[in-house]
Design a protein around this motif. Structure first.
Motif, PDB file in Angstrom:
ATOM      1  N   PRO A  41      33.816 -31.318 -11.760  1.00 47.67           N
ATOM      2  CA  PRO A  41      32.677 -30.416 -11.935  1.00 47.67           C
ATOM      3  C   PRO A  41      31.453 -30.938 -11.191  1.00 47.67           C
ATOM      4  O   PRO A  41      31.251 -32.148 -11.042  1.00 47.67           O
ATOM      5  N   GLU A  42      30.617 -30.023 -10.737  1.00 44.00           N
ATOM      6  CA  GLU A  42      29.485 -30.360  -9.874  1.00 44.00           C
ATOM      7  C   GLU A  42      28.577 -31.433 -10.477  1.00 44.00           C
ATOM      8  O   GLU A  42      28.078 -32.319  -9.766  1.00 44.00           O
ATOM      9  N   GLN A  43      28.351 -31.367 -11.803  1.00 43.43           N
ATOM     10  CA  GLN A  43      27.418 -32.303 -12.424  1.00 43.43           C
ATOM     11  C   GLN A  43      27.871 -33.759 -12.309  1.00 43.43           C
ATOM     12  O   GLN A  43      27.063 -34.678 -12.443  1.00 43.43           O
ATOM     13  N   VAL A  44      29.163 -33.976 -12.050  1.00 44.87           N
ATOM     14  CA  VAL A  44      29.690 -35.339 -11.984  1.00 44.87           C
ATOM     15  C   VAL A  44      29.076 -36.108 -10.815  1.00 44.87           C
ATOM     16  O   VAL A  44      29.013 -37.346 -10.849  1.00 44.87           O
ATOM     17  N   HIS A  45      28.582 -35.396  -9.790  1.00 50.82           N
ATOM     18  CA  HIS A  45      28.023 -36.099  -8.636  1.00 50.82           C
ATOM     19  C   HIS A  45      26.802 -36.936  -9.014  1.00 50.82           C
ATOM     20  O   HIS A  45      26.401 -37.837  -8.281  1.00 50.82           O
ATOM     21  N   LYS A  46      26.207 -36.664 -10.189  1.00 56.20           N
ATOM     22  CA  LYS A  46      25.054 -37.437 -10.641  1.00 56.20           C
ATOM     23  C   LYS A  46      25.417 -38.895 -10.942  1.00 56.20           C
ATOM     24  O   LYS A  46      24.534 -39.742 -11.092  1.00 56.20           O
ATOM     25  N   LEU A  47      26.709 -39.171 -11.054  1.00 54.18           N
ATOM     26  CA  LEU A  47      27.132 -40.544 -11.320  1.00 54.18           C
ATOM     27  C   LEU A  47      26.861 -41.466 -10.130  1.00 54.18           C
ATOM     28  O   LEU A  47      26.756 -42.683 -10.289  1.00 54.18           O
ATOM     29  N   ASN A  48      26.766 -40.889  -8.914  1.00 54.03           N
ATOM     30  CA  ASN A  48      26.512 -41.695  -7.705  1.00 54.03           C
ATOM     31  C   ASN A  48      27.461 -42.896  -7.630  1.00 54.03           C
ATOM     32  O   ASN A  48      27.027 -44.044  -7.505  1.00 54.03           O
ATOM     33  N   ARG A  49      28.747 -42.618  -7.731  1.00 56.12           N
ATOM     34  CA  ARG A  49      29.732 -43.704  -7.749  1.00 56.12           C
ATOM     35  C   ARG A  49      29.889 -44.337  -6.371  1.00 56.12           C
ATOM     36  O   ARG A  49      30.111 -43.639  -5.379  1.00 56.12           O
ATOM     37  N   GLU A  50      29.751 -45.658  -6.280  1.00 58.13           N
ATOM     38  CA  GLU A  50      29.904 -46.361  -5.014  1.00 58.13           C
ATOM     39  C   GLU A  50      31.325 -46.201  -4.491  1.00 58.13           C
ATOM     40  O   GLU A  50      32.302 -46.317  -5.233  1.00 58.13           O
ATOM     41  N   GLY A  51      31.451 -45.903  -3.196  1.00 59.51           N
ATOM     42  CA  GLY A  51      32.763 -45.743  -2.585  1.00 59.51           C
ATOM     43  C   GLY A  51      33.325 -44.340  -2.700  1.00 59.51           C
ATOM     44  O   GLY A  51      34.449 -44.087  -2.276  1.00 59.51           O
ATOM     45  N   VAL A  52      32.538 -43.421  -3.278  1.00 64.25           N
ATOM     46  CA  VAL A  52      32.990 -42.036  -3.464  1.00 64.25           C
ATOM     47  C   VAL A  52      32.004 -41.101  -2.789  1.00 64.25           C
ATOM     48  O   VAL A  52      30.789 -41.221  -2.963  1.00 64.25           O
ATOM     49  N   GLU A  53      32.530 -40.161  -2.020  1.00 64.17           N
ATOM     50  CA  GLU A  53      31.715 -39.129  -1.354  1.00 64.17           C
ATOM     51  C   GLU A  53      32.033 -37.789  -2.000  1.00 64.17           C
ATOM     52  O   GLU A  53      33.202 -37.409  -2.138  1.00 64.17           O
ATOM     53  N   PHE A  54      30.996 -37.052  -2.420  1.00 67.01           N
ATOM     54  CA  PHE A  54      31.177 -35.742  -3.030  1.00 67.01           C
ATOM     55  C   PHE A  54      30.930 -34.669  -1.981  1.00 67.01           C
ATOM     56  O   PHE A  54      29.900 -34.673  -1.302  1.00 67.01           O
ATOM     57  N   MET A  55      31.875 -33.731  -1.877  1.00 66.34           N
ATOM     58  CA  MET A  55      31.827 -32.693  -0.841  1.00 66.34           C
ATOM     59  C   MET A  55      32.126 -31.321  -1.458  1.00 66.34           C
ATOM     60  O   MET A  55      32.906 -31.216  -2.410  1.00 66.34           O
ATOM     61  N   PRO A  56      31.553 -30.258  -0.897  1.00 64.28           N
ATOM     62  CA  PRO A  56      31.993 -28.910  -1.302  1.00 64.28           C
ATOM     63  C   PRO A  56      33.333 -28.590  -0.654  1.00 64.28           C
ATOM     64  O   PRO A  56      33.757 -29.263   0.288  1.00 64.28           O
ATOM     65  N   VAL A  57      34.004 -27.560  -1.161  1.00 60.86           N
ATOM     66  CA  VAL A  57      35.228 -27.072  -0.528  1.00 60.86           C
ATOM     67  C   VAL A  57      34.831 -26.013   0.486  1.00 60.86           C
ATOM     68  O   VAL A  57      34.068 -25.096   0.180  1.00 60.86           O
ATOM     69  N   ALA A  58      35.353 -26.127   1.697  1.00 61.14           N
ATOM     70  CA  ALA A  58      34.872 -25.304   2.810  1.00 61.14           C
ATOM     71  C   ALA A  58      35.199 -23.827   2.649  1.00 61.14           C
ATOM     72  O   ALA A  58      34.344 -22.961   2.874  1.00 61.14           O
ATOM     73  N   ASP A  59      36.434 -23.516   2.286  1.00 61.52           N
ATOM     74  CA  ASP A  59      36.875 -22.118   2.362  1.00 61.52           C
ATOM     75  C   ASP A  59      36.909 -21.396   1.019  1.00 61.52           C
ATOM     76  O   ASP A  59      37.336 -20.254   0.937  1.00 61.52           O
ATOM     77  N   GLU A  60      36.486 -22.046  -0.037  1.00 62.67           N
ATOM     78  CA  GLU A  60      36.565 -21.418  -1.357  1.00 62.67           C
ATOM     79  C   GLU A  60      35.321 -21.762  -2.177  1.00 62.67           C
ATOM     80  O   GLU A  60      34.721 -22.825  -1.992  1.00 62.67           O
ATOM     81  N   LYS A  61      34.949 -20.862  -3.067  1.00 60.93           N
ATOM     82  CA  LYS A  61      33.926 -21.156  -4.063  1.00 60.93           C
ATOM     83  C   LYS A  61      34.639 -21.344  -5.397  1.00 60.93           C
ATOM     84  O   LYS A  61      34.887 -20.390  -6.125  1.00 60.93           O
ATOM     85  N   LEU A  62      35.003 -22.574  -5.661  1.00 63.94           N
ATOM     86  CA  LEU A  62      35.744 -22.891  -6.876  1.00 63.94           C
ATOM     87  C   LEU A  62      34.773 -23.166  -8.021  1.00 63.94           C
ATOM     88  O   LEU A  62      33.702 -23.739  -7.820  1.00 63.94           O
ATOM     89  N   SER A  63      35.162 -22.770  -9.226  1.00 63.33           N
ATOM     90  CA  SER A  63      34.312 -23.044 -10.387  1.00 63.33           C
ATOM     91  C   SER A  63      35.174 -23.249 -11.624  1.00 63.33           C
ATOM     92  O   SER A  63      36.352 -22.884 -11.650  1.00 63.33           O
ATOM     93  N   ILE A  64      34.573 -23.829 -12.638  1.00 60.80           N
ATOM     94  CA  ILE A  64      35.239 -24.083 -13.920  1.00 60.80           C
ATOM     95  C   ILE A  64      34.246 -23.723 -15.018  1.00 60.80           C
ATOM     96  O   ILE A  64      33.041 -23.970 -14.888  1.00 60.80           O
ATOM     97  N   SER A  65      34.739 -23.136 -16.083  1.00 60.85           N
ATOM     98  CA  SER A  65      33.855 -22.689 -17.168  1.00 60.85           C
ATOM     99  C   SER A  65      33.460 -23.846 -18.078  1.00 60.85           C
ATOM    100  O   SER A  65      34.204 -24.806 -18.249  1.00 60.85           O
ATOM    101  N   VAL A  66      32.267 -23.731 -18.644  1.00 60.59           N
ATOM    102  CA  VAL A  66      31.869 -24.552 -19.788  1.00 60.59           C
ATOM    103  C   VAL A  66      31.916 -23.635 -21.001  1.00 60.59           C
ATOM    104  O   VAL A  66      31.243 -22.599 -21.029  1.00 60.59           O
TER     105      VAL A  66
END
Length: 300
Positions: free
Chosen positions: A241-266
């Motif tokens: 989920p998008e909010q996970v990028h706030k973790l700023n994990r070293e060694g991990v790059e967060f990217m969008p998916v190019a050809d799709e707008k994927l989502s998950i419900s809360v």
């Protein structure tokens, strides 16, 4: 019907042997046998089939076992809540959650609830399916998850849909530009959580399967933190989920998916048809505000 009969029935149903059940309960076998017989007479249902090597639950017995467990769990939750109220003079409100929903606004809700001096908050980390069982037993009052569960005793409300993004090893070639779903399908995937579904892992895998893409699952783990550790170790990618990028994990790059707008419900899960308590009304008010902030873009 005596509660000890229910407790003893559960032990017999688990052991499927009267001798072992009696030893576990520290009682003699004859009175235990009489209790089971009296229970069957009171219910007017045969609970066990007696066999030479032990017992076997009937269909009625299997159903009654599920109901007995739920009843006792709810009773124990009520007793514990009563004790806490008596000791603290506070209303106890229990929340179930999957970890990935707590990287967004929900911690704000918890902080605001904790300001209420008449409220004692209890948090339980539970998968969505576990939240449904916990709601029915009275262990929690509301749950926050990501998966639709069809249960007549529980109502679910989609609060909002959150974009899904890709977590990739920082040195991976796909970090040069946003990867497509087809490109990701060629890379090993780390999924979470582990265990029987339905849960987030099933939703994520379904996104690929519905597009005719076959995944290479390298590892299945219990939580998003472990998944990101494996991504950083170059074990593969993960959809998060998008909010996970706030973790700023070293060694991990967060990217969008190019050809799709994927989502998950809360999704918020509550007991169906229950009159909201004062605590639930406060939770609903805070949630409505946070959801509106999310939808209008006013969130941290």
């Amino acid at each position: 019907m005596e509660l000890r009969y229910l407790r003893n029935f559960i032990v017999v149903a688990e052991e499927l042997n009267l001798t072992r059940a009696a030893e576990r309960l520290f009682i003699a076998q004859p009175p235990l046998t009489r209790q089971i017989k009296q229970l069957e007479e009171e219910l007017e249902v045969q609970l066990f089939i007696r066999k030479a090597r032990g017992l076997e639950l009937t269909q009625g017995g299997t159903y009654f076992l599920q109901q007995a467990r739920t009843l006792l769990e709810r009773l124990e939750a009520s007793i514990e809540g009563t004790r806490q109220i008596a000791q603290l003079r506070k209303m106890v409100f229990a929340i179930g959650f999957v970890p990935s929903v707590f990287y967004g606004q929900l911690p704000l809700m918890v902080r605001r609830l904790r300001r209420n001096k008449n409220l004692e908050l209890v948090l339980h980390e539970l998968k969505t399916q576990e939240q449904v069982a916990a709601l029915k037993s009275g262990k929690i009052d509301i749950g926050f998850g990501r998966v639709r569960i069809d249960d007549p005793d529980v109502e679910q409300e989609v609060l909002f849909n959150e974009p899904l993004i890709v977590a990739l090893p920082a040195s991976h070639p796909l970090t040069r530009q946003a990867p497509t779903m087809a490109e990701l399908a060629e890379v090993p995937m780390v999924i979470f959580p582990a265990g029987a579904g339905p849960h987030f892992a099933d939703v994520v895998q379904g996104l690929f399967h519905r597009r005719g893409l076959k995944l290479q699952v390298s590892q299945q783990v219990n939580d998003v933190q472990t998944a990101l550790s494996l991504v950083a170790s170059d074990m593969g990618f993960a959809l998060v989920p998008e909010q996970v990028h706030k973790l700023n994990r070293e060694g991990v790059e967060f990217m969008p998916v190019a050809d799709e707008k994927l989502s998950i419900s809360v999704i918020a899960s509550r007991r169906r048809g229950e009159t909201p308590s004062a605590a639930m009304r406060l939770v609903n008010t805070i949630l409505a505000e946070l959801v509106e902030n999310r939808r209008s873009g006013r969130y941290p």
